[in-house]
Enzyme design. Structure first.
Site, PDB file in Angstrom:
ATOM      1  N   ASP A 175      35.656  30.887  33.121  1.00  0.00           N
ATOM      2  CA  ASP A 175      34.830  31.260  31.969  1.00  0.00           C
ATOM      3  C   ASP A 175      33.357  31.325  32.376  1.00  0.00           C
ATOM      4  OD1 ASP A 175      34.811  28.441  32.345  1.00  0.00           O
ATOM      5  OD2 ASP A 175      33.914  28.200  30.376  1.00  0.00           O
ATOM      6  N   HIS A 207      43.004  33.131  37.278  1.00  0.00           N
ATOM      7  CA  HIS A 207      42.428  33.188  35.927  1.00  0.00           C
ATOM      8  C   HIS A 207      40.912  33.092  36.092  1.00  0.00           C
ATOM      9  CE1 HIS A 207      42.405  32.550  31.529  1.00  0.00           C
ATOM     10  NE2 HIS A 207      41.341  31.795  31.794  1.00  0.00           N
ATOM     11  N   ASP A 237      51.243  32.883  40.006  1.00  0.00           N
ATOM     12  CA  ASP A 237      50.109  33.698  40.460  1.00  0.00           C
ATOM     13  C   ASP A 237      49.879  34.827  39.454  1.00  0.00           C
ATOM     14  OD1 ASP A 237      48.023  34.719  41.852  1.00  0.00           O
ATOM     15  OD2 ASP A 237      49.223  35.566  43.492  1.00  0.00           O
ATOM     16  N   GLU A 244      43.672  28.921  37.512  1.00  0.00           N
ATOM     17  CA  GLU A 244      42.248  29.124  37.270  1.00  0.00           C
ATOM     18  C   GLU A 244      41.478  28.721  38.535  1.00  0.00           C
ATOM     19  OE1 GLU A 244      40.746  27.516  33.580  1.00  0.00           O
ATOM     20  OE2 GLU A 244      38.751  28.385  33.886  1.00  0.00           O
TER      21      GLU A 244
END
Ligand SMILES: [Ca+2]
Ligand SMILES: [Ca+2]
Length: 580
Positions: A185, A502, A550, A559
């Site tokens: 993020d 991610h 994956d 992530e």
């Protein structure tokens, strides 16, 4: 555990890979980058009933056997449920490119023996932070194909109601630019910056000769400061802005109200907030700033007064924490991003006190510096973002000569050795030759094993007992392919690397390959993300060491995060510096 509760699901299963593919046999597992000549060199071989008892190492080009050995006894690894045997080819010290061969099984991937197997890895793992910088455009000269526009300038950030004070009421606009995006993020969290920034500073402090020579092609390269420290300064500059100058308190995070979509940084334009001052943030900030004042002092000529400013900021944060010892993070209802909540902060007090004691020699810090925080689990053997007591032991052991009472370092050494001996016992007993117990397969397990390796490296630096370094080598081997999925868990490195982390930029940039140099979180039997993955997605197994996908939807196993990459930077440098 990486603290994200909910994630948007935006990816369908791509055509080139299947959702929930059955676990394909990894075959012979080996570190896909390779080894220094003097290192212990182990591969893990599936133990089939009819399999041969011997293995060979063959030259990759000629196919000629250059080393032969007997496989160890078969045993079942409780973390994978698989029967395995160890191939030990430590006796092979000749530089070259090789495969492991066992009759009846496919050969292993090709790996190297040479002088610098982890140089590019270490550089790549640090440059992952460069490409993760907030508040800056990255041009092709620095970022190559990953060049991108500026995002999140953070020059106009609002003080959230939870962080309001008399002099900075709700809605006050402050400037808090730079820093690294935390993970997949685009938010910035002081607590997770704490262990991350410390670990990178410790890497430099312990292995300066390695990093002084490691050129990284940063925007700042050539300015007289080692590139690793240039990269760390990008985050320190941000951290410094997170302290309220009026009282010394430190905001817990700088964040959107909700997670950005899977878009590039410049397409994520929502308002940003600093949220709640917390005791943990103040103490992690204090520890990092005190460490930075020490490690960066030799480079003060480039920035006069910087070390003194860092130390003053650290002491101001400490004083705030002493006055506000129980300001735990409580997520406001309108904020939905990561929490990094930690209700046990005795270890944060001890870590900050350790660094401040080293920096100042003051008695007021000494007592807490030497406390083994009772809140820490008795069996804690390695640091984590919310378990930072070991970081203080590492610094106290390292800085014996600075301590007013050098004998205080003995206590730190004893704590390190006690932890490392538990890890060593696991490693010796493990059929996979890993320091990890089955219970260590948690969210971010790949960083657990590398943080364990960091503790083992400390024990080696104290005792020079080879097995500590061998166990650390095994940890790196595991993350680079010596695991039951046969994958390198570092993007861009190894024959079979993770491809779909991610990670917003990796998903949104239109380039097939992910950004390189990232350690993915790794197997996590919690499998908390399965409901957020496309319908029909299945993990290959419920076994801890096989609980990995994956897929970009898999925030619980795939992530990336700044705190996970830091021990990779550290351990790669340690093995390059301590093996020969
Ligand atoms: Ca804690
Ligand atoms: Ca991509």
């Amino acid at each position: 555990m990486h603290p994200f509760a909910t994630r948007p699901t935006l990816l369908a299963c791509a055509a080139l890979f299947t959702c929930g593919a059955a676990h394909a046999a990894a075959g012979i597992e080996v570190n896909q980058l390779g080894f220094l000549p003097s290192a212990q060199k182990l591969a893990i071989v599936p133990a089939a009933d009819d399999a041969a008892a011997r293995f060979a190492v063959v030259d990759a080009a000629s196919g000629k056997a250059v080393y032969e050995g007997k496989l160890g006894p078969a045993a079942t690894w409780d973390a994978s449920g698989e029967r395995v045997r160890v191939a030990d080819f430590s006796g092979l010290r000749t530089a070259g490119r090789y495969r492991i061969a066992v009759a009846g099984q496919p050969d292993s991937p090709v790996f190297a023996i040479g002088a610098t197997p982890y140089r590019d890895l270490d550089a790549g793992a640090i440059r992952a932070y460069t490409l993760q910088r907030a508040g800056v455009a990255l041009d092709a000269r620095i970022a190559g194909p990953y060049a991108r526009a500026l995002g999140h300038p953070d020059d106009k950030v609002f003080v959230h109601a939870s962080a309001a004070s008399a002099k900075r009421p709700e809605g006050t606009v402050i400037s808090s630019p730079k820093g690294w995006y935390d993970a997949g993020d685009y938010n910035k969290y002081i607590v997770n910056s704490g262990i991350t920034t410390y670990t990178l500073l410790a890497a430099y402090e312990h292995f300066p000769a390695w990093f002084d020579k490691l050129a990284l092609n940063l925007p700042e390269s050539g300015n007289g400061v080692p590139d690793l420290l240039n990269e760390v300064l990008w985050n320190l500059d941000w951290m410094a802005t997170m302290q309220d100058p009026d009282d010394g308190g430190v905001y817990h995070k700088l964040t959107n109200k909700t997670f950005d979509g899977m878009v590039m940084p410049d397409k994520a334009t929502g308002p940003r907030y600093v949220v709640q001052k917390t005791t943990a943030a103040a103490l992690d900030f204090a520890a990092v700033m005190a460490t930075a004042s020490r490690v960066l002092a030799p480079f003060d000529a480039k920035a006069p007064g910087r070390s003194q400013r860092y130390l003053a900021a650290a002491e101001a944060a400490w004083r705030w924490a002493v006055k506000n010892p129980a300001e735990l993070y409580r997520q406001p209802p309108d904020i939905k991003t990561g929490t990094y909540g930690d209700d046990k902060i005795d270890d944060e007090f001890s870590w900050a006190a350790s660094e401040l004691y080293i920096a100042t020699g003051k008695d007021e810090y000494r007592a807490r510096a030497l406390t083994n925080a009772p809140a820490a689990p008795a069996a804690q053997t390695a640091p984590g973002w919310n378990a930072v007591r070991p970081l203080g032991w590492i610094s106290l052991a390292q800085q014996r000569a600075r301590l007013p009472k050098p004998g205080d370092a003995d206590q730190a050494q004893r704590q390190i050795l006690a932890a490392a001996d538990k890890l060593l016992a696991h490693w010796q007993a493990s059929p996979a030759r890993l320091s990890m117990a089955k219970s260590d397969f948690v969210w971010g397990s790949n960083a657990v094993v590398l943080n364990q390796a960091m503790m083992l490296v400390q024990a080696y630096r104290i005792t020079h007992k080879a097995d500590y370094l061998n166990a650390a080598q095994s940890a790196l081997d595991y993350t680079l392919g010596r695991n039951p999925l046969g994958l390198s868990y570092v993007t861009g490195f190894g024959a079979r690397p993770a491809m779909h982390p991610h990670h917003r930029p990796s998903e949104a940039d239109g380039i097939a390959a992910p950004l390189p140099g990232w350690l993915v979180g790794g197997p996590n039997p919690g499998q908390q993300d399965i409901r957020d993955c496309p319908a029909g997605t299945r993990y290959p197994s419920s076994q801890p060491a096989l609980s990995y996908l994956d897929l970009a939807c898999s925030y619980a196993s795939n992530e990336v995060a700044i705190n996970w990459n830091a021990p990779l930077v550290y351990v790669a440098a340690a093995l390059q510096s301590l093996e020969h």
